[in-house]
Write a protein that holds these residues in place. Structure first.
Motif, PDB file in Angstrom:
ATOM      1  N   THR A 180      17.142 -19.298  20.972  1.00 40.44           N
ATOM      2  CA  THR A 180      16.210 -18.956  22.045  1.00 40.44           C
ATOM      3  C   THR A 180      16.930 -19.144  23.422  1.00 40.44           C
ATOM      4  OG1 THR A 180      15.370 -21.319  22.257  1.00 40.44           O
ATOM      5  CG2 THR A 180      14.097 -19.570  21.557  1.00 40.44           C
ATOM      6  N   ALA A 181      16.596 -18.710  24.416  1.00 38.12           N
ATOM      7  CA  ALA A 181      17.100 -18.556  25.626  1.00 38.12           C
ATOM      8  C   ALA A 181      18.195 -20.128  26.016  1.00 38.12           C
ATOM      9  CB  ALA A 181      16.640 -18.033  27.175  1.00 38.12           C
ATOM     10  N   ASP A 182      17.464 -21.238  25.885  1.00 42.92           N
ATOM     11  CA  ASP A 182      17.580 -21.952  26.079  1.00 42.92           C
ATOM     12  C   ASP A 182      18.980 -23.194  24.738  1.00 42.92           C
ATOM     13  OD1 ASP A 182      15.625 -23.063  24.544  1.00 42.92           O
ATOM     14  OD2 ASP A 182      14.720 -24.469  25.468  1.00 42.92           O
ATOM     15  N   GLY A 183      18.643 -22.954  23.688  1.00 36.37           N
ATOM     16  CA  GLY A 183      19.678 -22.406  22.622  1.00 36.37           C
ATOM     17  C   GLY A 183      19.084 -23.182  21.833  1.00 36.37           C
ATOM     18  N   GLY A 184      17.450 -23.035  21.786  1.00 37.65           N
ATOM     19  CA  GLY A 184      17.136 -23.765  20.671  1.00 37.65           C
ATOM     20  C   GLY A 184      17.191 -22.804  19.251  1.00 37.65           C
ATOM     21  N   VAL A 185      17.354 -23.242  17.790  1.00 36.27           N
ATOM     22  CA  VAL A 185      17.114 -23.004  16.844  1.00 36.27           C
ATOM     23  C   VAL A 185      16.320 -22.981  15.612  1.00 36.27           C
ATOM     24  CG1 VAL A 185      19.060 -22.595  15.307  1.00 36.27           C
ATOM     25  CG2 VAL A 185      19.791 -23.074  17.035  1.00 36.27           C
ATOM     26  N   PHE A 186      15.844 -21.686  15.883  1.00 32.36           N
ATOM     27  CA  PHE A 186      14.931 -21.945  15.158  1.00 32.36           C
ATOM     28  C   PHE A 186      14.533 -20.905  13.336  1.00 32.36           C
ATOM     29  CE2 PHE A 186      11.396 -22.937  18.077  1.00 32.36           C
ATOM     30  CZ  PHE A 186      12.065 -23.602  19.082  1.00 32.36           C
ATOM     31  N   LEU A 187      14.642 -22.099  12.404  1.00 33.48           N
ATOM     32  CA  LEU A 187      14.547 -20.927  11.206  1.00 33.48           C
ATOM     33  C   LEU A 187      13.596 -20.971  10.453  1.00 33.48           C
ATOM     34  CD1 LEU A 187      16.270 -20.666   8.669  1.00 33.48           C
ATOM     35  CD2 LEU A 187      16.838 -22.478   7.541  1.00 33.48           C
ATOM     36  N   ASN A 188      12.717 -19.992  10.617  1.00 39.17           N
ATOM     37  CA  ASN A 188      11.680 -19.424  10.168  1.00 39.17           C
ATOM     38  C   ASN A 188      10.429 -20.338  10.890  1.00 39.17           C
ATOM     39  OD1 ASN A 188      12.993 -17.968   7.822  1.00 39.17           O
ATOM     40  ND2 ASN A 188      12.419 -19.530   6.255  1.00 39.17           N
ATOM     41  N   SER A 189      10.869 -20.061  12.043  1.00 41.16           N
ATOM     42  CA  SER A 189      10.122 -20.476  12.827  1.00 41.16           C
ATOM     43  C   SER A 189      10.015 -22.019  13.512  1.00 41.16           C
ATOM     44  CB  SER A 189       8.723 -19.535  13.165  1.00 41.16           C
ATOM     45  OG  SER A 189       8.486 -18.724  13.225  1.00 41.16           O
ATOM     46  N   LEU A 190      10.127 -22.669  12.319  1.00 40.24           N
ATOM     47  CA  LEU A 190      10.729 -23.966  12.738  1.00 40.24           C
ATOM     48  C   LEU A 190      11.812 -24.448  13.446  1.00 40.24           C
ATOM     49  CD1 LEU A 190       9.461 -25.490   9.076  1.00 40.24           C
ATOM     50  CD2 LEU A 190       8.750 -26.170  11.062  1.00 40.24           C
ATOM     51  N   GLN A 191      11.869 -25.193  14.730  1.00 38.15           N
ATOM     52  CA  GLN A 191      12.500 -26.108  14.831  1.00 38.15           C
ATOM     53  C   GLN A 191      13.792 -26.717  14.701  1.00 38.15           C
ATOM     54  OE1 GLN A 191      11.840 -26.950  19.143  1.00 38.15           O
ATOM     55  NE2 GLN A 191      14.193 -26.547  19.593  1.00 38.15           N
TER      56      GLN A 191
END
Lengths: 153, 147
Positions: free
Chosen positions: B67-78
């Motif tokens: 995401t734009a703020d740098g959050g990393v989601f693998l298969n919709s899980l952060q």
């Protein structure tokens, strides 16, 4: 006992080892100077990736530099519409595609080495990837540093 | 006429001008050369078809969104906090994914889908985790807009 005076030895500096060293240094700096011909734009601050591998085979690479929007380039131009830099010249998407296509026609095994500034937005990278795909290049490499400046191992 | 014979001259090579030249060249190359820090590679390959308009569904493919703020989601899980550059939780999961893919003898496919506003350093953080997990088949999805 009578001591015989020895004849004074001739005082002369042996220049040969110094000349050897100077020649070695000369050859080293001549080799180092040719390295700077590669298109490595110093304005681009590469991201840090400790697990990246240092390549052994550097052949068949076309370099694309990507600067963040609003950066002052070495040519004195601020990057806006033309954020991609190939051989010190700023180009836009169509120009980049043309450059890559020209490189690819010379070398069909071309790999694109992208030197992207760590602060560049992904939108720019996406545009460069699209240009590569349109020019038929599938192999892309991101340039990184393995460590932060000053903490090199 | 009687010719007088010249005394034989001593043959000697003059090194001084050569050393002068070599020094000049040395100084020139020392001044003109610039040193670069060694750069390293993180590679990936684009899908075989160029200019794909829609993503193709491939089984066993994992998608990492950034995401734009740098959050990393693998298969919709952060995974991990947006500020963490090392991404230890993501790395652990990727290593497990790689192991299970190897056990099943299928290639471990990863697709990275970053937001257009994500800084490149964050994308490289994720690629670094992929490299640490020895996942080779990494590709990107590129947004439709602005293209």
């Amino acid at each position: 006992m009578k001591l015989r005076k020895q004849p004074e030895p001739e005082c002369g500096i042996d220049m040969t080892p110094m000349i050897d060293c100077v020649f070695l240094l000369l050859i080293f700096f001549m080799c180092a100077a040719t390295m700077s011909r590669v298109d490595l734009t110093p304005e681009v601050r590469l991201p840090i990736a400790p697990k990246a591998a240092v390549p052994e085979d550097l052949r068949g690479r076309g370099v694309v530099n990507i600067l963040p929007v609003g950066t002052l380039s070495s040519s004195g131009e601020v990057t806006q519409q033309r954020p991609f830099m190939v051989y010190k010249e700023l180009v836009d998407d169509a120009g980049l595609q043309k450059e890559i296509a020209a490189l690819r026609s010379a070398d069909p095994e071309l790999r694109i080495y992208m030197r992207i500034d760590r602060n560049a937005e992904f939108a720019l990278v996406g545009r460069a990837i699209k240009a590569c795909a349109a020019a038929g290049v599938m192999d892309i490499i991101f340039g990184t540093f393995q460590s932060k400046p000053g903490s090199e191992s | 006429m009687k010719l007088r014979r010249h005394p034989e001259e001593k043959l000697e090579i003059q090194m001084t001008p050569m050393i002068d030249c070599v020094f000049l060249l040395l100084i020139f190359f020392m001044v003109s050369s610039t040193f670069y820090r060694q750069e390293a590679d993180i590679g990936f390959a684009l899908p075989g078809v160029a200019d794909q308009s829609e993503a193709v569904e491939i089984p066993d493919e994992q998608i990492i969104e950034i995401t734009a703020d740098g959050g990393v989601f693998l298969n919709s899980l952060q995974y991990d906090s947006p500020e963490d550059a090392n991404l230890p939780e993501l790395l652990k999961t990727l290593i497990r994914f790689k192991q299970s893919a190897d056990a099943n003898k299928v290639p471990a496919l990863l697709t990275i889908a970053p937001d257009n506003k994500v800084k490149h350093q964050r994308v490289v953080d994720v690629l670094n985790a992929c490299a640490a997990a020895k996942i080779q088949n990494v590709t990107f999805t590129v947004g439709e807009e602005e293209m």
